[in-house]
Enzyme design. Structure first.
Site, PDB file in Angstrom:
ATOM      1  CE  LYS A 565      -1.640  -1.626   3.982  1.00 36.82           C
ATOM      2  NZ  LYS A 565      -3.240  -1.387   3.986  1.00 36.82           N
ATOM      3  NE  ARG A 566       1.321   6.421  -2.080  1.00 35.58           N
ATOM      4  CZ  ARG A 566       1.675   7.898  -3.206  1.00 35.58           C
ATOM      5  NH1 ARG A 566       1.321   7.260  -4.580  1.00 35.58           N
ATOM      6  NH2 ARG A 566       2.169   8.530  -2.879  1.00 35.58           N
ATOM      7  CE  LYS A 677      -7.938  -3.544  -5.067  1.00 36.94           C
ATOM      8  NZ  LYS A 677      -6.952  -2.446  -5.082  1.00 36.94           N
TER       9      LYS A 677
END
Ligand code: TH1
Length: 832
Positions: A565-566, A677
């Site tokens: 993720k960021r 996801k």
């Protein structure tokens, strides 16, 4: 109208034309034709890109019948069109997705093979359109997929950035950014519509004139006019025969403007103008969350909002001359505040350009627009310095003032004498510098405001938008995010998709509640072993990619513990690191310690100006360097930073995870979608009660979710009572040992200063409470280790996770938007 649409559509969609056949032979022919006529290449000399382009054009050709028929629906007065306004669409590669959704995969694969090529090589050739930062942009892309799949007439409106999110390289452990030249080799998926173009004014001032009839006319005299040109991309629905439209705007110079070159000086000036005009859509701002008050970003936002609204008005006028009915043609969703200038721009277009009265314009504006909030982080709430706003958008500032005047009148009628409330709710912030508050503008100008997960919406109502909630509670609702199972299972995890479909049939792709039927397979040993086989194959594929990209060999048998993720302090990649360091020390201290082998995989970009995030990347790589080289932990611990995390790499990574790290400080992650996801691909989650984690845990069952940490209420309470991270450091010797190792220079070749800013931040501030959650996280990770040793039981939990994740399909989210916000009827599923 209905009937004519149908006739026109069906005469197009029969596919009588053999050139458009979808069999292998027709595909083979079409690819060779495009190689010849579009790429102008001989097969013997064609590069992989030539073949990719030829195949993509052949596929696009076959999408056109459905697309043209779908576009025709915009003219149908019976149908309301959903317009999704977003500064970001993080689409990911088109080719594979289009082949899946249109059902052309097998024919394309066979045709490509008959030409002596491999489909997977051509798929890899595509440069993904990275027109977004992270979750917010990717959500918009999932929603387009669902809108088309559910056969809802829709347009996504956004910006055609020439450079998308930067490519990330890792050099000496540091992030290095390079420009994303995604258009370099051409984009076969877009169609430039030169004739669909609008002028957008900027700067200057306003004048008030009385026309011949004595009516007041307001004229905005700009200093600059820029042209926006439409670039259209088809979005195939899954087997729905509907193809949605993504319309992205590119800025260009207006031909006539300043372009009469009388002398060289004028000519160069005119060319300069062209450069300035084209710079508007040059580059995506690479910040996920915190806003930067840059003029160019405001110009980008206004530019795409204005083009999009002018386009919608044009389409509406094809249906009806009455702009009072605009809300029956379009439901417009604002993806965060980035498009919130739509409130003022729609008012300006209706009042100044189309002659509606203020009240009529306001009524239609509000009933058309709706606002989705995606973050509670105070630093991410957009506000524009008033002077900057005034300079670029003088007329809009007047409109904002007028909206504000009327709105504050209402507020004071509702809350007589409450000055503090007036100041908080005003569209203009006046304490210490003046700003236009975009969340307030979006809230006032919308009929619906939603958060993106249950907890987030509740916190929204209690905190940042509390005053608005109290005044108009009926406007608020929640729509929990979702992700498309087409890209995120069918395309990225074909092995799992096949196993599921073998067991329960294929309906789950559009009816994911059907996944529940997998529950009864969770006690079937042969199914479980097939399930594990799929995961192991995915892990081997990821291990191969890791070796190729980082040179690190990882053991596919080990537990793949993944955080992608960021990079942001609130997401707490550094908490994950503290766990790694503790395991490292434990094994070194006690080589017999019962700790199942783990591979820790990180991925994510840091905003180029975010110093602490970049330092976290450096620390991950530094820890990796030491741990991976230490013979005492060989075969037991590996740490990997997978460079350039993007949609393409995500498709490889999510399916290979055993454990999904969702460890943000409770109350900070609005929803998260990576969490969905992972779980949809059979990973178990270790997570806090934050964002959509709460709902994921509710669905999969608490026994199938590893929960740790303070909850949002406890976080607030701890902060309020005065948080002292130093105490946790002093009272927990393992935590101390981990932090001291970083501090000592062990991971920085003896340079004790390198990570000092990070260590100091943790010890003296620790805004995101990593130290407070450390012990709880560690204990929870021990439960993970214990569970992973019972592989059969782990697989059962994995199956149950997938079986119970149906709620998180973006189809469900889109249905909720239709019902609660857009008032668009849900059409029955397309009969396959
Ligand atoms: C993200 C949120 O952080 C995430 O929790 C959520 O799942 C996702 O949006 C989709 O709803 C955000 N991304 C951005 C990007 C910008 C500004 C604010 C946010 S919030 C540029």
């Amino acid at each position: 109208a209905n009937n004519t649409v149908k006739t026109a559509a069906s005469s197009h969609t029969q596919g009588h034309d053999p050139r458009r056949g979808v069999g292998t032979a027709a595909m083979n022919r079409a690819i060779l034709d495009h190689l010849h006529f579009t790429m102008a290449r001989l097969p013997a000399l064609a590069s992989r890109n030539d073949w990719y382009m030829a195949l993509s054009h052949a596929v696009r050709d076959r999408m056109l019948d459905d697309w043209l028929a779908s576009l025709h629906h915009f003219r149908n007065k019976e149908l309301k069109v959903v317009s999704y306004l977003s500064a970001e669409f993080l689409l990911g590669p088109h080719l594979g997705n289009n082949l899946i959704n249109t059902g052309m995969w097998d024919a394309a694969r066979d045709a490509v093979e008959s030409l002596g090529l491999r489909l997977e090589d051509l798929l890899r050739q595509e440069e993904e359109p990275g027109l977004g930062n992270g979750g917010l942009g990717r959500l918009a892309a999932c929603y387009l997929d669902s809108l088309a799949t559910l056969r809802i007439p829709s347009i996504g409106y956004g910006i055609r950035y020439e450079f998308g999110i930067f490519d990330q390289l890792i050099r000496d452990g540091w992030q290095v950014e390079t420009a994303d030249k995604w258009l370099k080799f051409g984009n076969p998926w877009e169609i430039c519509r030169s004739e669909i173009a609008y002028e957008v004014k900027m700067g200057g001032h306003t004048e008030y004139h009385h026309d011949a009839d004595g009516r007041l006319a307001i004229v905005w005299l700009p200093v600059k006019v820029i042209k926006g040109v439409a670039y259209d991309t088809p979005i195939a629905g899954y087997r729905s025969r509907i193809t949605g439209l993504l319309r992205l705007w590119k800025s260009e110079a207006v031909e006539s403007f300043n372009f009469q070159a009388f002398n060289a000086g004028e000519y160069y000036h005119a060319v300069d103008e062209k450069v300035v005009s084209e710079s508007i859509t040059k580059v995506l701002y690479p910040n996920d969350e915190p806003g930067v008050g840059k003029l160019l970003r405001l110009a980008q936002q206004y530019f795409f909002v204005s083009c999009s609204l002018q386009d919608m008005i044009r389409v509406h006028l094809l249906r009806s001359p009455r702009l009072e009915e605009f809300d029956q043609t379009f439901a417009v969703q604002m993806n965060d505040t980035h498009p919130s200038l739509a409130v003022a721009e729609l008012m300006r277009l209706l009042v100044d350009e189309h002659g509606l009265g203020w009240d009529a314009a306001w009524k239609v504006t509000r009933s058309t627009l709706a606002y989705t909030n995606h973050t509670l982080l105070p630093e991410a709430l957009e506000k524009w310095p008033l002077q900057l706003f005034a300079n670029l958008l003088p007329r809009h500032l007047e409109i904002v003032y007028e909206i504000n005047r009327r709105f504050l009148d209402e507020v004071s009628r509702a809350y007589p004498g409450d000055q503090a409330r007036l100041a908080r709710m005003s569209l203009i912030e006046e304490t210490g510098g003046k700003f236009v508050r975009m969340a307030n503008l979006a809230s006032v100008g919308s009929h619906a405001i939603n958060g993106v997960a249950h907890l987030h919406t509740e916190l929204l109502k209690e905190t940042v938008l509390a005053d608005f909630y109290q005044m108009t509670p009926e406007k608020f609702c929640n729509v929990t995010n979702g992700v498309t199972p087409r890209r995120w299972v069918l395309l990225s995890n074909p092995g799992l998709a096949w196993l599921i479909s073998e067991s329960i049939g294929e309906e789950w792709v559009t009816a994911p509640e059907k996944l529940r039927e997998l529950e009864c397979f969770a006690s079937d040993p042969s199914f479980l072993s097939a399930w594990r086989g799929v995961k192991d194959a995915n892990k081997r594929a990821l291990a191969a990619a890791i070796l190729e990209r980082t040179g690190v060999a990882v053991d596919p048998e080990s537990l793949f513990d993944i955080q992608v993720k960021r990079i942001h302090e609130y997401k707490r990649q550094h908490l994950n690191l503290l766990h790694i360091l503790t395991l490292y020390h434990r094994i070194k201290r006690d080589p017999g310690a019962q700790i199942p082998p783990r591979t820790f995989i990180f991925g994510g970009k840091a905003a180029p100006g975010y110093f602490m995030a970049k330092l976290i990347i450096k620390l991950i790589n530094s820890v990796a360097e030491v741990v991976n080289a230490d013979p005492e932990v060989a075969g037991r611990l590996k740490v990997v930073f997978f460079p350039d995390f993007n949609v393409t790499n995500g498709q490889l990574i999510y399916p290979a995870a055993d454990l999904s790290e969702q460890i943000s400080t409770s109350g900070k992650e609005a929803s998260g979608t990576g969490n969905m996801k992972f779980s949809l691909n059979g990973a178990l989650t270790i997570g806090t009660l934050d964002g959509a984690n709460v709902e994921i845990r509710e669905e999969v069952g608490e026994e199938n979710f590893f929960l740790f940490g303070l909850n949002a209420t406890e976080v607030q309470a701890l902060k309020k009572s005065g948080y002292h991270p130093g105490r946790f450091y002093e009272e927990d010797w393992e935590l101390r040992e981990a932090i001291d190792a970083v501090r000592s220079g062990l991971f920085s070749h003896g340079d004790a200063g390198l990570f000092q800013p990070l260590v100091d931040h943790l010890l003296y501030d620790d805004e995101y409470l990593a130290l407070a959650d450390y012990r709880s996280y560690l204990e929870c990770q021990e439960r993970v280790s214990t569970a992973f040793r019972q592989r059969e039981l782990w697989s059962v939990k994995s199956v149950l996770n997938v079986a119970r994740m149906g709620k998180f399909s973006s189809d469900r989210s889109i249905r909720e938007y239709c019902e609660k916000i857009w008032k668009v009827p849900i059409r029955p599923p397309f009969p396959h």
